[in-house]
Design a protein around this motif. Structure first.
Motif, PDB file in Angstrom:
ATOM      1  N   GLU A  83      33.875  62.696  66.399  1.00 49.27           N
ATOM      2  CA  GLU A  83      33.071  62.181  67.980  1.00 49.27           C
ATOM      3  C   GLU A  83      31.161  62.577  67.218  1.00 49.27           C
ATOM      4  OE1 GLU A  83      32.428  65.053  72.134  1.00 49.27           O
ATOM      5  OE2 GLU A  83      33.769  64.693  70.406  1.00 49.27           O
ATOM      6  N   ASP A  84      31.392  63.248  65.804  1.00 50.27           N
ATOM      7  CA  ASP A  84      30.137  64.432  65.653  1.00 50.27           C
ATOM      8  C   ASP A  84      28.985  62.504  65.152  1.00 50.27           C
ATOM      9  OD1 ASP A  84      27.839  66.363  65.039  1.00 50.27           O
ATOM     10  OD2 ASP A  84      28.884  64.974  62.489  1.00 50.27           O
ATOM     11  N   MET A  85      30.546  61.950  64.567  1.00 43.72           N
ATOM     12  CA  MET A  85      29.610  61.142  63.941  1.00 43.72           C
ATOM     13  C   MET A  85      28.998  59.867  64.293  1.00 43.72           C
ATOM     14  SD  MET A  85      32.640  60.713  60.713  1.00 43.72           S
ATOM     15  CE  MET A  85      32.288  59.200  60.011  1.00 43.72           C
TER      16      MET A  85
ATOM     17  N   GLU B 196      29.301  72.679  62.081  1.00 44.58           N
ATOM     18  CA  GLU B 196      28.787  71.340  60.826  1.00 44.58           C
ATOM     19  C   GLU B 196      29.103  72.766  59.690  1.00 44.58           C
ATOM     20  OE1 GLU B 196      25.788  69.260  59.654  1.00 44.58           O
ATOM     21  OE2 GLU B 196      26.162  69.341  61.469  1.00 44.58           O
ATOM     22  N   ALA B 197      29.126  73.350  59.288  1.00 39.12           N
ATOM     23  CA  ALA B 197      29.554  73.630  58.258  1.00 39.12           C
ATOM     24  C   ALA B 197      30.913  72.805  58.198  1.00 39.12           C
ATOM     25  CB  ALA B 197      29.850  75.307  57.850  1.00 39.12           C
ATOM     26  N   VAL B 198      31.910  73.076  58.668  1.00 37.97           N
ATOM     27  CA  VAL B 198      33.207  72.872  59.019  1.00 37.97           C
ATOM     28  C   VAL B 198      33.774  71.438  58.592  1.00 37.97           C
ATOM     29  CG1 VAL B 198      35.521  72.802  59.814  1.00 37.97           C
ATOM     30  CG2 VAL B 198      34.649  75.225  59.891  1.00 37.97           C
ATOM     31  N   LEU B 199      32.742  70.664  59.252  1.00 37.76           N
ATOM     32  CA  LEU B 199      32.388  69.729  59.804  1.00 37.76           C
ATOM     33  C   LEU B 199      32.599  68.242  58.127  1.00 37.76           C
ATOM     34  CD1 LEU B 199      31.372  68.825  63.468  1.00 37.76           C
ATOM     35  CD2 LEU B 199      33.892  68.764  62.513  1.00 37.76           C
ATOM     36  N   ARG B 200      31.322  68.611  58.160  1.00 38.88           N
ATOM     37  CA  ARG B 200      31.148  68.789  56.583  1.00 38.88           C
ATOM     38  C   ARG B 200      32.017  68.914  55.251  1.00 38.88           C
ATOM     39  NH1 ARG B 200      27.745  67.296  60.299  1.00 38.88           N
ATOM     40  NH2 ARG B 200      29.311  65.377  60.195  1.00 38.88           N
ATOM     41  N   ALA B 201      32.319  69.840  54.924  1.00 39.92           N
ATOM     42  CA  ALA B 201      33.391  70.503  54.618  1.00 39.92           C
ATOM     43  C   ALA B 201      34.780  69.507  54.804  1.00 39.92           C
ATOM     44  CB  ALA B 201      34.597  72.224  54.546  1.00 39.92           C
TER      45      ALA B 201
ATOM     46  N   GLY C 100      22.972  78.649  67.796  1.00 39.40           N
ATOM     47  CA  GLY C 100      23.220  79.651  67.167  1.00 39.40           C
ATOM     48  C   GLY C 100      23.892  79.165  65.944  1.00 39.40           C
ATOM     49  N   ARG C 101      24.997  80.010  66.296  1.00 40.30           N
ATOM     50  CA  ARG C 101      25.881  80.890  65.254  1.00 40.30           C
ATOM     51  C   ARG C 101      27.194  79.408  65.112  1.00 40.30           C
ATOM     52  NH1 ARG C 101      31.033  82.792  63.613  1.00 40.30           N
ATOM     53  NH2 ARG C 101      31.388  83.658  61.371  1.00 40.30           N
ATOM     54  N   THR C 102      27.688  79.471  66.077  1.00 40.96           N
ATOM     55  CA  THR C 102      28.544  78.834  66.109  1.00 40.96           C
ATOM     56  C   THR C 102      28.653  77.060  65.726  1.00 40.96           C
ATOM     57  OG1 THR C 102      29.547  80.052  68.130  1.00 40.96           O
ATOM     58  CG2 THR C 102      30.077  77.621  68.547  1.00 40.96           C
ATOM     59  N   ALA C 103      26.916  76.841  66.487  1.00 42.36           N
ATOM     60  CA  ALA C 103      27.357  75.438  65.690  1.00 42.36           C
ATOM     61  C   ALA C 103      26.386  75.150  64.357  1.00 42.36           C
ATOM     62  CB  ALA C 103      24.796  75.186  66.784  1.00 42.36           C
TER      63      ALA C 103
ATOM     64  N   GLY D  66      39.748  75.603  79.415  1.00 41.01           N
ATOM     65  CA  GLY D  66      39.779  73.226  79.899  1.00 41.01           C
ATOM     66  C   GLY D  66      39.170  72.714  78.471  1.00 41.01           C
ATOM     67  N   ALA D  67      38.242  72.992  77.505  1.00 39.82           N
ATOM     68  CA  ALA D  67      37.663  72.759  76.226  1.00 39.82           C
ATOM     69  C   ALA D  67      38.659  72.611  75.142  1.00 39.82           C
ATOM     70  CB  ALA D  67      36.536  73.728  75.515  1.00 39.82           C
ATOM     71  N   GLU D  68      38.539  71.601  74.651  1.00 42.60           N
ATOM     72  CA  GLU D  68      39.265  71.032  73.814  1.00 42.60           C
ATOM     73  C   GLU D  68      39.332  71.784  72.908  1.00 42.60           C
ATOM     74  OE1 GLU D  68      41.548  69.087  73.702  1.00 42.60           O
ATOM     75  OE2 GLU D  68      42.117  68.283  75.468  1.00 42.60           O
ATOM     76  N   PRO D  69      39.910  71.242  71.648  1.00 40.44           N
ATOM     77  CA  PRO D  69      39.743  72.317  70.148  1.00 40.44           C
ATOM     78  C   PRO D  69      38.423  71.779  69.367  1.00 40.44           C
ATOM     79  CG  PRO D  69      42.105  72.399  70.177  1.00 40.44           C
ATOM     80  CD  PRO D  69      40.810  71.794  71.532  1.00 40.44           C
ATOM     81  N   GLY D  70      37.475  72.518  69.281  1.00 38.19           N
ATOM     82  CA  GLY D  70      36.616  71.534  68.859  1.00 38.19           C
ATOM     83  C   GLY D  70      35.876  71.292  68.991  1.00 38.19           C
ATOM     84  N   THR D  71      35.121  71.312  70.686  1.00 38.01           N
ATOM     85  CA  THR D  71      34.282  70.705  71.547  1.00 38.01           C
ATOM     86  C   THR D  71      33.538  71.034  71.513  1.00 38.01           C
ATOM     87  OG1 THR D  71      35.902  70.733  73.454  1.00 38.01           O
ATOM     88  CG2 THR D  71      36.408  68.238  72.322  1.00 38.01           C
ATOM     89  N   VAL D  72      33.337  72.405  72.017  1.00 35.95           N
ATOM     90  CA  VAL D  72      32.394  73.726  72.298  1.00 35.95           C
ATOM     91  C   VAL D  72      31.045  73.406  71.898  1.00 35.95           C
ATOM     92  CG1 VAL D  72      31.882  75.883  73.529  1.00 35.95           C
ATOM     93  CG2 VAL D  72      33.936  75.020  72.865  1.00 35.95           C
ATOM     94  N   ARG D  73      29.738  73.136  72.402  1.00 34.62           N
ATOM     95  CA  ARG D  73      28.345  72.968  71.406  1.00 34.62           C
ATOM     96  C   ARG D  73      27.521  73.756  71.631  1.00 34.62           C
ATOM     97  NH1 ARG D  73      30.675  68.363  69.575  1.00 34.62           N
ATOM     98  NH2 ARG D  73      31.182  66.902  70.877  1.00 34.62           N
ATOM     99  N   PRO D  74      27.622  75.166  71.809  1.00 31.87           N
ATOM    100  CA  PRO D  74      26.620  75.791  71.934  1.00 31.87           C
ATOM    101  C   PRO D  74      25.913  76.236  70.932  1.00 31.87           C
ATOM    102  CG  PRO D  74      28.740  77.427  71.585  1.00 31.87           C
ATOM    103  CD  PRO D  74      28.981  75.831  71.352  1.00 31.87           C
TER     104      PRO D  74
END
Length: 203
Positions: free
Chosen positions: A71-73, A21-26, A14-17, A4-12
């Protein structure tokens, strides 16, 4: 991805986080350089040094990525300042907005996001959520001013906070006028003067 999570909203962690971070900065880089129309998930993946399938699987669309970026901003924005007076608090808010909008990176980014929101409903909804979070963050300053007797009972805190930033965005997007600290201080003073006069009393 959680059920049920929206794309991009999961925040575990480790590597996923780190990937997020890398994708959002890009995505920020791409928006700043090329605007919304030039935003492409494959290009973002390349910039972030992340596999395309990872980006497509997690976000799925440009609008989902932009929504996650907003959301991150909102989460990363500086917390409100409390000075003990409404003028001091709103001046701090105005200066924060002014610094953001004149920042070499953040200014073009916000222009791109606002432009995108005018033609895309999902991006517009994400942008509205971003500003709603920021307004709610600063609204207690107005409530405290009501309690101190600086402004009338019934003053709408959200309308006061919006009144501070509105002229700054006008300068950024419409008039092209100077967007400096003097302009920010003037916007705060105008909002306080109007609030004291009861302009924002509702109900």
């Amino acid at each position: 991805m959680a059920d049920g999570a929206e794309p991009g909203t999961v925040r575990p962690g480790g590597r996923t986080a780190r990937v997020r971070e890398a994708v959002l900065r890009a995505a920020e880089d791409a928006l700043t350089e090329q605007g919304f129309t030039g935003l492409d998930l494959a290009d973002v993946a390349r910039r972030a040094d992340v596999g395309k399938t990872t980006v497509y699987r997690r976000w799925g669309s440009v609008t989902a990525l932009v929504a996650d970026l907003l959301e991150d901003m909102a989460e990363q924005s500086a917390p409100r300042t409390e000075t003990g007076s409404l003028l001091g608090d709103l001046t701090a808010n105005a200066l924060l907005v002014q610094r953001t909008l004149t920042d070499p990176r953040q200014g073009p980014l916000f222009k791109a996001l606002i432009a995108a929101a005018t033609g895309d409903a999902k991006t517009a909804a994400a942008l509205h959520r971003f500003y709603d979070i920021r307004v709610r963050e600063w609204a207690p300053c107005v409530r405290q001013a009501v309690n101190r007797g600086e402004v009338p009972e019934g003053t709408d805190p959200h309308e006061v906070i919006r009144a501070v930033s509105a002229p700054l965005y006008y300068h950024l997007l419409i008039s092209g006028g100077r967007l400096d600290e003097v302009t920010a201080a003037r916007a705060a003073e105008a909002a306080v003067t109007a609030a004291r006069a009861g302009v924002y009393v509702t109900g």
